[in-house]
Design a protein around this motif. Structure first.
Motif, short mmCIF file in Angstrom:
data_model
loop_
_atom_site.label_atom_id
_atom_site.label_comp_id
_atom_site.label_asym_id
_atom_site.label_seq_id
_atom_site.Cartn_x
_atom_site.Cartn_y
_atom_site.Cartn_z
N ASP A 180 0.13 0.04 -4.27
CA ASP A 180 1.39 0.37 -4.93
C ASP A 180 1.43 -0.40 -6.25
O ASP A 180 1.72 -1.60 -6.27
N GLN A 181 1.12 0.27 -7.33
CA GLN A 181 1.00 -0.38 -8.63
C GLN A 181 2.31 -1.03 -9.08
O GLN A 181 2.30 -2.05 -9.77
N HIS A 239 -13.83 -1.63 -7.04
CA HIS A 239 -13.86 -2.87 -7.83
C HIS A 239 -12.83 -2.88 -8.94
O HIS A 239 -12.94 -3.67 -9.88
N THR A 240 -11.81 -2.02 -8.86
CA THR A 240 -10.75 -1.98 -9.86
C THR A 240 -9.39 -1.88 -9.16
O THR A 240 -9.31 -1.44 -8.01
N PRO A 241 -8.30 -2.24 -9.87
CA PRO A 241 -6.97 -2.08 -9.28
C PRO A 241 -6.60 -0.63 -9.01
O PRO A 241 -5.65 -0.36 -8.25
N LYS A 242 -7.30 0.32 -9.61
CA LYS A 242 -7.01 1.73 -9.41
C LYS A 242 -7.78 2.34 -8.24
O LYS A 242 -7.70 3.55 -8.00
N PHE A 286 0.83 -1.19 0.00
CA PHE A 286 0.00 0.00 0.00
C PHE A 286 0.87 1.25 0.00
O PHE A 286 1.98 1.25 0.53
N LEU A 287 0.32 2.29 -0.57
CA LEU A 287 1.05 3.54 -0.73
C LEU A 287 0.19 4.68 -0.21
O LEU A 287 -1.00 4.79 -0.55
N PRO A 308 -6.32 -9.12 -11.42
CA PRO A 308 -7.49 -8.54 -10.76
C PRO A 308 -7.25 -8.40 -9.25
O PRO A 308 -6.90 -9.37 -8.58
N VAL A 309 -7.44 -7.21 -8.74
CA VAL A 309 -7.18 -6.93 -7.33
C VAL A 309 -7.88 -5.63 -6.98
O VAL A 309 -8.17 -4.81 -7.87
#
Length: 275
Positions: free
Chosen positions: A100-101, A244-247, A90-91, A115-116
């Motif tokens: 943290d992409q 519901h998205t990685p962003k 996490f960032l 998916p995360v």
């Protein structure tokens, strides 16, 4: 679980940032909510006279106020949408909590992020309830409801023990994206009266909540609270975006304001707002 801080971190006075990160780090998609309940029980114990889990796994807690005063239920859900269990970092940067992409696992062939989700939906709502319980010392009776399986049709809320909600005057469901949404209707069903909405909006204005607006909403636990249990309720923003998205990310400044919003609603509450 690890997290990185970049730049200045505001001392968010109204909530516990480390606890929020602990919450989003718990892997608990629908039907796997047990770790969240286990995390919450010792935090709630000093503030509540009774805590139990019903047969559907919902976590229910009672924080009594003065005799004869109204009872408000605060509701959030413990599950996230499903994603494969994986290590997440996490960032905290520029007032946002996010994944943290650069450290997320990627698919081998296409190189895209697997998916995360962050889990601000709805661990933000949970942290808001915890913060409100810690800060509110007024006369209202509070019932705290942490539901299961919201992300697969609100199954936990649909089947919550009706005895827990007996005598509840109104409810706040804390499970909405953005910073200032007041969800007052879902699928054409009105959740709360105009005076209730106006009161909640006024409380938001008093504490400087951004982008306050009354909106219609998609499905949430508020739908069953209103339809099945006949409880006037509203679903309020808790500062997460792109669920519901990685962003997915949380605006921590907005969330801090949302906690203040909830506290103002409780502090200034009177029965006439529901008329």
């Amino acid at each position: 679980m690890g997290y990185t801080v970049k730049g200045y971190v505001n001392p968010y006075a109204r909530f516990n940032l480390n606890r929020l990160i602990d919450l989003v780090a718990i892997y608990a998609p629908s039907k796997m909510e047990e770790p969240v309940a286990e995390y919450l029980i010792p935090i709630l114990t000093p503030h509540c006279t009774h805590i139990e889990r019903d047969k559907e796994g919902n976590l229910c807690a009672w924080k009594p106020g003065d005799s004869g005063t109204d009872t408000i239920v605060l509701c959030a859900h413990m599950d996230t949408v499903f994603f494969p269990e994986m290590e997440r970092h996490f960032l905290v940067e520029d007032g946002y909590l996010m994944l943290d992409q650069s450290q997320l696992p990627r698919e081998t062939e296409r190189g895209v992020v697997r998916p995360v989700v962050l889990g601000g939906d709805d661990r933000a709502g949970i942290e808001m309830i915890l913060a409100l319980v810690e800060h509110y010392n007024g006369p209202l009776n509070l019932r705290l409801l942490f539901t299961t399986r919201e992300e697969i049709g609100g199954q936990g809320m649909h089947d919550v023990n009706p005895n827990f909600l007996e005598g509840v005057t109104c409810g706040l469901v804390l499970d909405r994206r953005n910073s200032g949404d007041i969800v007052s209707r879902i699928e054409g069903r009105t959740l709360g009266s105009k005076s209730f909405v106006q009161y909640v909006r006024h409380c938001g204005e008093q504490v400087g909540v951004r982008e306050l607006r009354e909106v219609g909403g998609a499905f949430s636990d508020a739908y069953f609270m209103s339809r099945r249990n006949r409880i006037p309720c509203l679903n309020l923003s808790v500062g997460y975006y792109f669920p519901h998205t990685p962003k997915e990310k949380m605006d921590l400044y907005a969330f801090n304001d949302c906690v203040g919003w909830g506290l103002r609603i409780l502090d200034n509450y009177r029965s006439s707002i529901l008329e």
